[in-house]
Write an enzyme that holds these catalytic residues in place. Structure first.
Site, mmCIF file in Angstrom:
data_model
loop_
_atom_site.group_PDB
_atom_site.id
_atom_site.type_symbol
_atom_site.label_atom_id
_atom_site.label_comp_id
_atom_site.label_asym_id
_atom_site.label_seq_id
_atom_site.Cartn_x
_atom_site.Cartn_y
_atom_site.Cartn_z
ATOM 1 N N HIS A 89 0.822 -1.218 0.000
ATOM 2 C CA HIS A 89 0.000 0.000 0.000
ATOM 3 C C HIS A 89 0.855 1.267 0.000
ATOM 4 O O HIS A 89 0.377 2.325 -0.371
ATOM 5 C CB HIS A 89 -1.065 -0.014 1.107
ATOM 6 C CG HIS A 89 -0.616 0.370 2.483
ATOM 7 N ND1 HIS A 89 -0.347 -0.551 3.469
ATOM 8 C CD2 HIS A 89 -0.416 1.580 3.058
ATOM 9 C CE1 HIS A 89 -0.011 0.080 4.582
ATOM 10 N NE2 HIS A 89 -0.041 1.376 4.361
ATOM 11 N N ASP A 225 0.940 -7.657 2.446
ATOM 12 C CA ASP A 225 1.100 -6.229 2.149
ATOM 13 C C ASP A 225 2.584 -5.838 2.078
ATOM 14 O O ASP A 225 3.101 -5.171 2.960
ATOM 15 C CB ASP A 225 0.367 -5.410 3.222
ATOM 16 C CG ASP A 225 0.143 -3.964 2.794
ATOM 17 O OD1 ASP A 225 0.764 -3.530 1.806
ATOM 18 O OD2 ASP A 225 -0.642 -3.270 3.458
ATOM 19 N N SER A 660 3.779 2.202 8.708
ATOM 20 C CA SER A 660 3.627 1.189 7.678
ATOM 21 C C SER A 660 4.928 1.007 6.927
ATOM 22 O O SER A 660 5.571 1.979 6.546
ATOM 23 C CB SER A 660 2.534 1.593 6.697
ATOM 24 O OG SER A 660 1.303 1.171 7.190
#
Ligand code: ARG
Ligand code: ASP
Length: 720
Positions: A89, A225, A660
């Site tokens: 992402h 991810d 992240s």
């Protein structure tokens, strides 16, 4: 008696072990202060390395492998050839930019088989921290107690510029000054930014975004991810613009990867660039966010998502067009719901209020000096936040209702052209360069625009505008619905969309192709541009001044409150809120109980992906090859001891947006996972952290390697 003693010690042992396995440690710690403040605790929790291994100045250390990826994520260097792991992402924009109908990397994944095939990403940068030093005294030089906030700011700005300029002169690196603790402490930060970053590989959407928005912010999670990039440098190993001559960057350190996996209770360290937290806000601020602005924004976004959904379900073409917008709107929507729920569950507003009571008691127990500094603080907060509330909401509606109508958002971008056209001696060449950019923007806007969706969205959002915002804080065009259309929103929307040229690509391109500065007036006659203009006018005339005055005073109150809290907690160290600087947080691998009678395990497996499989739902499609590998249990060296393929795990590290892509390291400082999200119950940690239910979510690095090796056949990268 013996028996009793024996039971007693077992009991106390149990209490100690259970409390140590469920007691997460809140905090986003400054890496160069770990030795002083955290090392003992970290080692108690199982860490085998020392603070020096995490951050050192005179030798290479883990910090040399951690990067700020783009502007809002983290990445970690995992080879001596500058290979970089981050999230899918986080690389999504780059992956999307390289995707075409013929080469649909988004859907099919992409793996470069050699350096030549790695794809450049203009505009993408990574930044490495070189050094950090405190400069508070020099920054505050000349700041006097009686100064106004503006005088203080000006003095600090001056000092900052001087100090960073001087620093830069004597250093090959960039140097900037950053504020910590709401402007109570300042650090000079040296960084190095690389500009040639190439895409090495990405799994397909069905792995990298498995579960889509439905699973987002949730545990149990099965998303792979991750994405792989590489940093390139010039022959001297220095940052350089993209060039074919550039070569892979040789880092001072790269993270060793562990294939051992993690078990319950294992120590974990998350090292990265958390963006923003506000854990020292007063109760009024938390209440404003959790009970007013969040619920309004959630309701507005809910309307948009409902309309998106209806059209996306019906037409696969629209699903692709709106996938990215939908994910973005849904991400914030879900975060805010979770945050407000979490604040209520924790009773955070009342907890904050009792902390404030303790603060007031502390103030009154102190000398005159303390009272003079802090006594008026809390009533002032109360007053300022009460005054701010309507303006905060009005601003939210400008963005989440007004400009969220894509037509108006798009038209508002032309304001720059309008203003440039008003300049007296604006050059033809400059206008032409702007026109070029606007032509590109127009093309990309219409690539992903579906007018019926936008009409539907406009109707819903304008209704809420009328319902919840008083006329004097609404843009003129919203008031026109009542004044000119007798409240008939449908008729208003129809007129807006029918009369505006911004719904029609060819009309805009035509307008642009023959554009002269004197044509700017035509923008004003367009109803969508004029609506966008109304929003700006509303802001300039009704909101800006009051809002700025209040936020300036709140900022100053918060700075003083923060100073008071630090003073009050003298002897214990308070961590500074996140501000996109490098931080370490530590915790344990552990599941949690999100609700009565519900227990979550700490890891998920490939079997869970098969359970969730739904060929009719784009977000739950399982790749054929992945299914085969599962059916044959063909996991190579990447399976756990029980023969299963683990996908993700949760741990109790304090993280936030920006964390992240951060590496999750084990007790030996080896890479065990890549952080990508928080559990639903943890989303309020930006305001108040909950050690009981706060969990960060990571993809198991063995799953990452399994996908690269077994699915993508990128064995050259595994060797690397
Ligand atoms: N919630 C995560 C974060 O805030 C992941 C978002 C990306 N995933 C998604 N399905 N939209 O960044
Ligand atoms: N998903 C977030 C990010 O992109 C991480 C989080 O908010 O926990 O940084």
């Amino acid at each position: 008696m013996r028996r009793f003693v024996c039971w007693f010690s077992i009991l106390s042992l149990l209490i100690i072990t259970t409390s140590s396995t469920s007691m997460a440690d809140e905090g986003l710690w400054l890496p160069f202060l770990l030795e002083q403040h955290n090392q003992t605790r970290m080692q108690e929790m199982g860490m085998q390395i020392s603070a020096d291994d995490i951050y050192a100045l005179n030798q290479s250390s883990m910090k040399d492998a951690i990067v700020l990826f783009g502007r809002g994520c983290t990445g970690s260097i995992v080879s001596d050839q500058g290979l970089l792991f981050t999230n899918h992402h986080c690389g999504f924009g780059s992956i999307r930019n390289h995707s075409t109908v013929e080469n649909n990397y988004l859907d099919e994944g992409f793996w470069a088989t050699n350096l030549k095939e790695e794809l450049p990403n203009p505009g993408l940068t990574i930044t490495l921290l070189k050094q950090m030093e405190e400069v508070t005294d020099s920054i505050l030089k000349g700041v006097e107690p009686g100064m106004t906030e503006a005088q203080r700011d000006a003095m600090i700005k001056n000092n900052s510029e001087r100090i960073s300029k001087n620093a830069q002169k004597n250093s090959p690196y960039n140097a900037i000054v950053r504020a910590f603790y709401n402007g109570n402490q300042f650090y000079l930060i040296y960084t190095e930014t690389f500009r040639d970053i190439r895409l090495v590989g990405t799994p397909p959407y069905s792995i990298g975004k498995f579960g889509g928005s439905t699973d987002n912010w949730m545990w149990p999670r099965h998303t792979g991810d991750f994405a792989v990039f590489r940093i390139y440098a010039n022959a001297e190993n220095q940052p350089a613009d993209y060039s074919e001559e550039n070569i892979p960057y040789k880092p001072a350190y790269h993270l060793p990867i562990s294939l051992k996996g993690v078990s319950e209770g294992d120590f974990t360290l998350v090292y990265g660039y958390p963006g923003r937290t506000s854990v020292y806000l007063p109760s009024q601020a938390v209440e404003l966010i959790a009970e007013a602005t969040n619920p309004h924004k959630v309701r507005l976004r809910q309307q948009r998502l409902d309309v998106f959904d209806k059209y996306m379900q019906a037409d696969p073409q629209i699903r692709i067009q709106y996938a990215s917008k939908d994910a973005g709107v849904a991400n914030g929507w879900k975060k805010m719901i979770g945050e407000s729920n979490g604040v209520r569950r924790l009773d955070a507003i009342n907890k904050k209020a009792s902390q404030e009571t303790a603060f007031v008691e502390w103030v009154h127990a102190g000398d005159e000096n303390r009272k003079a500094l802090y006594a008026g603080l809390l009533p002032s907060f109360e007053e300022s936040y009460a005054s701010l509330a309507p303006y905060a909401l009005a601003t939210d509606y400008m963005n989440e209702a007004g400009r969220a109508i894509e037509l108006i958002g798009f038209a508002s971008q032309f304001r720059f052209l309008y203003e440039a056209s008003q300049e007296k001696d604006v050059s033809e060449a400059y206008i032409q360069s702007l026109i070029k950019r606007y032509e590109q923007r127009t093309e990309s806007f219409f690539k992903d625009y579906h007018e019926p969706i936008d009409r539907g969205v406009a109707q819903k959002l304008l209704q809420l505008y009328l319902d919840y915002i008083p006329p004097d804080l609404r843009p003129a065009f919203v008031n026109e619905i009542n004044l000119k259309y007798r409240g008939n929103i449908e008729a208003f929307v129809d007129a807006l969309f029918t009369k505006s040229m911004f719904t029609n690509k060819n009309q805009i391109l035509e307008f642009l192709s023959s554009y002269k500065p004197r044509h700017a007036r035509r923008l004003l006659r367009d109803p969508a541009y004029s609506a966008a203009n109304d929003i700006s006018i509303l802001y300039e005339t009704r909101i800006k001044e009051t809002r700025q005055r209040l936020t300036t005073s709140i900022d100053s109150l918060q700075r003083i409150y923060m100073a008071g809290l630090i003073e009050m907690h003298e002897g214990s160290y308070l961590y500074p809120d996140a501000n996109f600087t490098l931080r370490a947080s530590y915790g344990l691998v552990e599941g949690y109980s999100p609700a009565d009678a519900v227990e979550y395990d700490y890891y998920t497996t490939l079997g869970g992906i098969m359970e969730k499989e739904d060929p009719n739902n784009y977000d739950y499609i399982v790749d054929n090859k992945l299914r085969q590998l599962f059916l044959n249990s063909d996991y190579g060296d990447y399976a756990d001891d029980d023969g299963k393929m683990r996908v993700a795990f949760v741990a109790s590290n304090h993280t936030t947006g920006g964390s992240s892509g951060s590496p999750v390291m084990n007790a030996d400082g080896h890479l065990a996972g890549i952080n990508f999200d928080r559990g639903w119950e943890a989303t309020m940690s930006d305001l108040m952290y909950d050690p009981i239910q706060g969990r960060n979510i990571a993809v198991d690095v063995r799953y990452v390697l399994f996908v690269m090796d077994k699915l993508a056949g990128a064995s050259h990268l595994i060797k690397e």
